[in-house]
Design a protein around this motif. Structure first.
Motif, PDB file in Angstrom:
ATOM      1  N   ILE A 170       0.853  -1.304  -0.082  1.00 15.27           N
ATOM      2  CA  ILE A 170       0.004  -0.165  -0.023  1.00 15.27           C
ATOM      3  C   ILE A 170       0.928   1.166   0.237  1.00 15.27           C
ATOM      4  O   ILE A 170       1.575   1.440   0.886  1.00 15.27           O
ATOM      5  CB  ILE A 170      -0.929  -0.015   1.205  1.00 15.27           C
ATOM      6  CG1 ILE A 170      -1.659  -1.280   1.167  1.00 15.27           C
ATOM      7  CG2 ILE A 170      -1.635   1.277   1.361  1.00 15.27           C
ATOM      8  CD1 ILE A 170      -2.528  -1.517   2.552  1.00 15.27           C
ATOM      9  N   SER A 224      10.919  15.886  -2.457  1.00 13.31           N
ATOM     10  CA  SER A 224      12.196  15.895  -1.758  1.00 13.31           C
ATOM     11  C   SER A 224      13.298  16.417  -2.501  1.00 13.31           C
ATOM     12  O   SER A 224      13.378  16.287  -3.551  1.00 13.31           O
ATOM     13  CB  SER A 224      12.382  14.181  -1.647  1.00 13.31           C
ATOM     14  OG  SER A 224      13.593  13.796  -1.126  1.00 13.31           O
ATOM     15  N   ALA A 263       3.147   0.866   3.151  1.00  6.16           N
ATOM     16  CA  ALA A 263       4.067   1.809   3.021  1.00  6.16           C
ATOM     17  C   ALA A 263       3.749   3.257   2.460  1.00  6.16           C
ATOM     18  O   ALA A 263       3.985   3.810   1.794  1.00  6.16           O
ATOM     19  CB  ALA A 263       4.868   1.546   1.407  1.00  6.16           C
ATOM     20  N   HIS A 286       8.905  20.313   7.034  1.00  3.29           N
ATOM     21  CA  HIS A 286      10.445  20.411   6.638  1.00  3.29           C
ATOM     22  C   HIS A 286      10.453  21.404   5.210  1.00  3.29           C
ATOM     23  O   HIS A 286       9.698  21.092   4.515  1.00  3.29           O
ATOM     24  CB  HIS A 286      11.132  19.146   6.523  1.00  3.29           C
ATOM     25  CG  HIS A 286      12.552  19.143   5.988  1.00  3.29           C
ATOM     26  ND1 HIS A 286      13.357  19.667   6.849  1.00  3.29           N
ATOM     27  CD2 HIS A 286      13.113  18.655   5.065  1.00  3.29           C
ATOM     28  CE1 HIS A 286      14.671  19.780   6.280  1.00  3.29           C
ATOM     29  NE2 HIS A 286      14.293  18.791   5.205  1.00  3.29           N
TER      30      HIS A 286
HETATM   31  C1  LIG Z   1      11.216  18.877   2.129  1.00  5.60           C
HETATM   32  C2  LIG Z   1      11.738  17.549   2.004  1.00  5.60           C
HETATM   33  C3  LIG Z   1      13.093  17.304   1.919  1.00  5.60           C
HETATM   34  C4  LIG Z   1      13.576  15.840   1.868  1.00  5.60           C
HETATM   35  N1  LIG Z   1      14.858  15.798   1.308  1.00  5.60           N
HETATM   36  C5  LIG Z   1      15.285  14.379   1.475  1.00  5.60           C
HETATM   37  C6  LIG Z   1      16.680  14.140   0.844  1.00  5.60           C
HETATM   38  O1  LIG Z   1      17.420  15.136   0.547  1.00  5.60           O
HETATM   39  N2  LIG Z   1      16.813  13.087   0.991  1.00  5.60           N
HETATM   40  C7  LIG Z   1      16.320  12.051   1.387  1.00  5.60           C
HETATM   41  O2  LIG Z   1      16.868  10.765   1.341  1.00  5.60           O
HETATM   42  N3  LIG Z   1      14.906  12.132   1.966  1.00  5.60           N
HETATM   43  C8  LIG Z   1      14.624  13.266   1.798  1.00  5.60           C
HETATM   44  N4  LIG Z   1      13.367  13.644   2.365  1.00  5.60           N
HETATM   45  C9  LIG Z   1      12.706  12.601   2.945  1.00  5.60           C
HETATM   46  C10 LIG Z   1      12.119  11.593   1.733  1.00  5.60           C
HETATM   47  O3  LIG Z   1      11.426  12.240   0.650  1.00  5.60           O
HETATM   48  C11 LIG Z   1      11.105  10.792   2.413  1.00  5.60           C
HETATM   49  O4  LIG Z   1      11.651  10.003   3.283  1.00  5.60           O
HETATM   50  C12 LIG Z   1      10.513   9.637   1.254  1.00  5.60           C
HETATM   51  O5  LIG Z   1      10.198  10.394   0.072  1.00  5.60           O
HETATM   52  C13 LIG Z   1       9.263   8.952   1.876  1.00  5.60           C
HETATM   53  O6  LIG Z   1       8.656   8.117   0.844  1.00  5.60           O
HETATM   54  P1  LIG Z   1       7.766   7.035   1.394  1.00  5.60           P
HETATM   55  O7  LIG Z   1       7.416   6.204   0.207  1.00  5.60           O
HETATM   56  O8  LIG Z   1       7.652   6.673   2.702  1.00  5.60           O
HETATM   57  O9  LIG Z   1       5.958   8.077   1.619  1.00  5.60           O
HETATM   58  P2  LIG Z   1       5.514   8.608   0.437  1.00  5.60           P
HETATM   59  O10 LIG Z   1       6.288   9.321  -0.658  1.00  5.60           O
HETATM   60  O11 LIG Z   1       4.779   9.791   1.131  1.00  5.60           O
HETATM   61  O12 LIG Z   1       4.613   7.718  -0.300  1.00  5.60           O
HETATM   62  C14 LIG Z   1       3.615   7.105   0.517  1.00  5.60           C
HETATM   63  C15 LIG Z   1       2.387   6.701  -0.842  1.00  5.60           C
HETATM   64  O13 LIG Z   1       1.383   6.013  -0.224  1.00  5.60           O
HETATM   65  C16 LIG Z   1       0.266   6.352  -0.839  1.00  5.60           C
HETATM   66  N5  LIG Z   1      -0.879   6.185   0.165  1.00  5.60           N
HETATM   67  C17 LIG Z   1      -1.096   6.533   1.588  1.00  5.60           C
HETATM   68  N6  LIG Z   1      -2.349   5.882   2.053  1.00  5.60           N
HETATM   69  C18 LIG Z   1      -2.758   5.119   0.762  1.00  5.60           C
HETATM   70  C19 LIG Z   1      -3.898   4.480   0.862  1.00  5.60           C
HETATM   71  N7  LIG Z   1      -4.886   4.320   1.734  1.00  5.60           N
HETATM   72  N8  LIG Z   1      -4.015   3.719  -0.394  1.00  5.60           N
HETATM   73  C20 LIG Z   1      -3.299   3.746  -1.203  1.00  5.60           C
HETATM   74  N9  LIG Z   1      -1.965   4.500  -1.243  1.00  5.60           N
HETATM   75  C21 LIG Z   1      -1.983   5.233  -0.325  1.00  5.60           C
HETATM   76  C22 LIG Z   1       0.275   8.068  -0.999  1.00  5.60           C
HETATM   77  O14 LIG Z   1      -0.453   8.428  -1.913  1.00  5.60           O
HETATM   78  C23 LIG Z   1       1.881   8.065  -1.247  1.00  5.60           C
HETATM   79  O15 LIG Z   1       2.110   8.162  -2.873  1.00  5.60           O
HETATM   80  C24 LIG Z   1      12.889  14.806   2.176  1.00  5.60           C
HETATM   81  C25 LIG Z   1      11.633  15.461   2.714  1.00  5.60           C
HETATM   82  C26 LIG Z   1      11.037  16.566   2.440  1.00  5.60           C
HETATM   83  C27 LIG Z   1       9.462  16.622   3.000  1.00  5.60           C
END
Ligand SMILES: Cc1cc2nc3c(=O)[nH]c(=O)nc-3n(C[C@H](O)[C@H](O)[C@H](O)COP(=O)(O)OP(=O)(O)OC[C@H]3O[C@@H](n4cnc5c(N)ncnc54)[C@H](O)[C@@H]3O)c2cc1C
Length: 394
Positions: free
Chosen positions: A10, A47, A203, A226
């Motif tokens: 997910i 990001s 996820a 952030h």
């Molecule tokens: C301003 C900023 C700068 C950053 N800079 C860096 C950096 O330089 N280097 C680095 O390594 N990290 C950086 N990060 C952190 C990094 O971007 C995140 O750790 C990473 O993108 C998180 O990925 P994720 O897949 O966990 O979450 P997300 O990208 O949020 O993905 C989660 C997905 O789940 C989906 N979802 C949620 N609920 C449901 C549901 N019920 N059904 C179906 N789909 C669902 C959402 O739509 C989303 O697409 C930064 C973050 C920010 C905010």
């Protein structure tokens, strides 16, 4: 859409895409990723996407090295090349003797994982990054493989490879509920129908606890706002015939990398702000929080002292988005306690740099029952938070 799969993931950010790809690499192809909107529409799309090798534990260094190797391979794929500035290098500044002593420790720790960091003096810092001042600078840790990547292209490349290996991706398909049968099998309810599966993976990024609630679990993860700024072009950078390395400053709590012919500068302020604790607007997708530059003014001053060009550079764009944190800053990757066949890859705060490695370790655990590194540092908090022992849930 399939009505049956071995695994349903997910969330289609870096966490979900990396897990999907690595499950296929480990031998499971009957795997599905379900995303409520477009891939990368959570945090991943905006990001700063720096990819570094530094870690305070050997497991973290090892999984980051895996990300770097994988991203380099993806970037060099002639059929689907992606933008990755690999090897700009990274300078982790030291203004105190404690920082330098700490870096010596991290250098030996990384060496154990086959990674070579280097301790450099202040003059060498300025030679490698000509825009910094050396006032009060004692030296730095140099990480030669640091760089940054296009996070949307990265996820598309992972999903593309996974699809080629048999995985399926369903976009615009929100998961609305989860039911577990007595057999341990899960039914994933979505807006487009149900999918029965053996394993389910959370996820969900900043919606981690919406997905957690569907299985009756509360994860110790909160989101914080952030911010980073993108500057207009800077004359000193335009005059260089190479890219400047990344900078991380643990004293003034900022980071910086080159973006086009300007700089991207991000800040970790003391007066930090939680986000989404009282619920998240269902329409918050591909979205940002309102700009809030006043909140980071204290740390901006420190960044301008180290990078004087910032004092006169125009601010082109401010990005303010939610980022997830656990109490100890380490993600939670592994089994969901108290739930059979439920897994999570959540609380990622450096998810672009680490995500390749976390998805790799999680896929190994799911397919083989164990990973190639000690993953205790990524799992113990989740169990402690519920007062359970690993043996109780394994
Ligand atoms: C301003 C900023 C700068 C950053 N800079 C860096 C950096 O330089 N280097 C680095 O390594 N990290 C950086 N990060 C952190 C990094 O971007 C995140 O750790 C990473 O993108 C998180 O990925 P994720 O897949 O966990 O979450 P997300 O990208 O949020 O993905 C989660 C997905 O789940 C989906 N979802 C949620 N609920 C449901 C549901 N019920 N059904 C179906 N789909 C669902 C959402 O739509 C989303 O697409 C930064 C973050 C920010 C905010």
């Amino acid at each position: 859409m399939k009505s049956q799969a071995r695994v349903v993931i997910i969330g289609g950010g870096i966490a979900g895409c990396s897990t999907l790809y690595h499950l296929t690499r480990e031998g499971w192809s009957d795997v599905v990723l379900v995303e409520r909107d477009e891939l990368t529409s959570g945090t991943t799309w905006h990001s700063a996407a720096q990819v570094t090798n530094f870690g305070a534990a050997q497991t973290v260094v090892g999984l980051k090295s895996h990300s770097i190797r994988l991203y380099k391979e993806l970037a060099e794929d002639p059929d689907y090349p992606i933008n990755y500035h690999h090897g700009d290098g990274g300078i982790r500044l030291a203004s105190t003797q404690d920082h330098l002593d700490g870096y010596r420790h991290f250098i030996s720790l990384a060496k154990g994982m086959g990674v070579d960091f280097e301790l450099i003096d202040a003059a060498e810092c300025a030679r490698r990054h000509p825009l910094i001042t050396t006032d009060g600078l004692l030296g730095a840790l140099w990480d030669p493989s640091d760089g940054d990547i296009d996070p949307a292209q990265l996820c598309q490349a992972l999903a593309r490879r996974a699809r080629k290996a048999g995985a399926e991706v369903y976009r615009h398909t929100p998961v609305t509920g989860l039911t577990q049968k007595a057999s341990g099998e899960w039914v994933v309810h979505t807006s487009k129908g149900d999918i029965a599966c053996e394993h389910v993976v959370n996820a969900g990024g900043y919606r981690v606890n919406e997905v957690g609630a569907m299985m009756g679990v509360s994860h110790p993860v909160v989101s914080m706002e952030h911010q980073y700024f993108l500057t207009d072009p800077i004359a000193e950078i335009e005059a260089l015939d190479r890219r400047v390395p990344l900078i991380r400053c643990p004293t003034d709590d900022f980071y910086s990398r080159q973006e086009k012919k300007g700089l991207l500068v991000g800040f970790y302020e003391q007066g930090c702000k939680t986000w989404g604790l009282d619920g998240i607007d269902p329409d918050f997708t591909n979205a940002l929080c309102p700009n809030d530059p006043d909140r980071v003014l204290g740390v901006v001053e420190g960044a301008c002292r180290r990078l004087p060009c910032l004092a006169t550079a125009g601010i082109h764009t401010i990005i303010n988005g939610p980022i997830t944190y656990t109490p100890d800053g380490l993600p939670l990757v592994g089994r969901v306690p108290g739930r059979r066949n439920a897994w999570c890859i959540i609380g990622l705060r450096a998810g672009i740099g680490e995500g390749g490695g976390h998805g790799w370790l999680l896929a190994q655990e799911m397919v083989h029952g164990q990973a190639c590194y000690d993953t205790w540092c990524l799992a113990h908090l989740i169990h402690e938070s519920r007062g359970e022992r690993l043996a109780d849930v394994a």
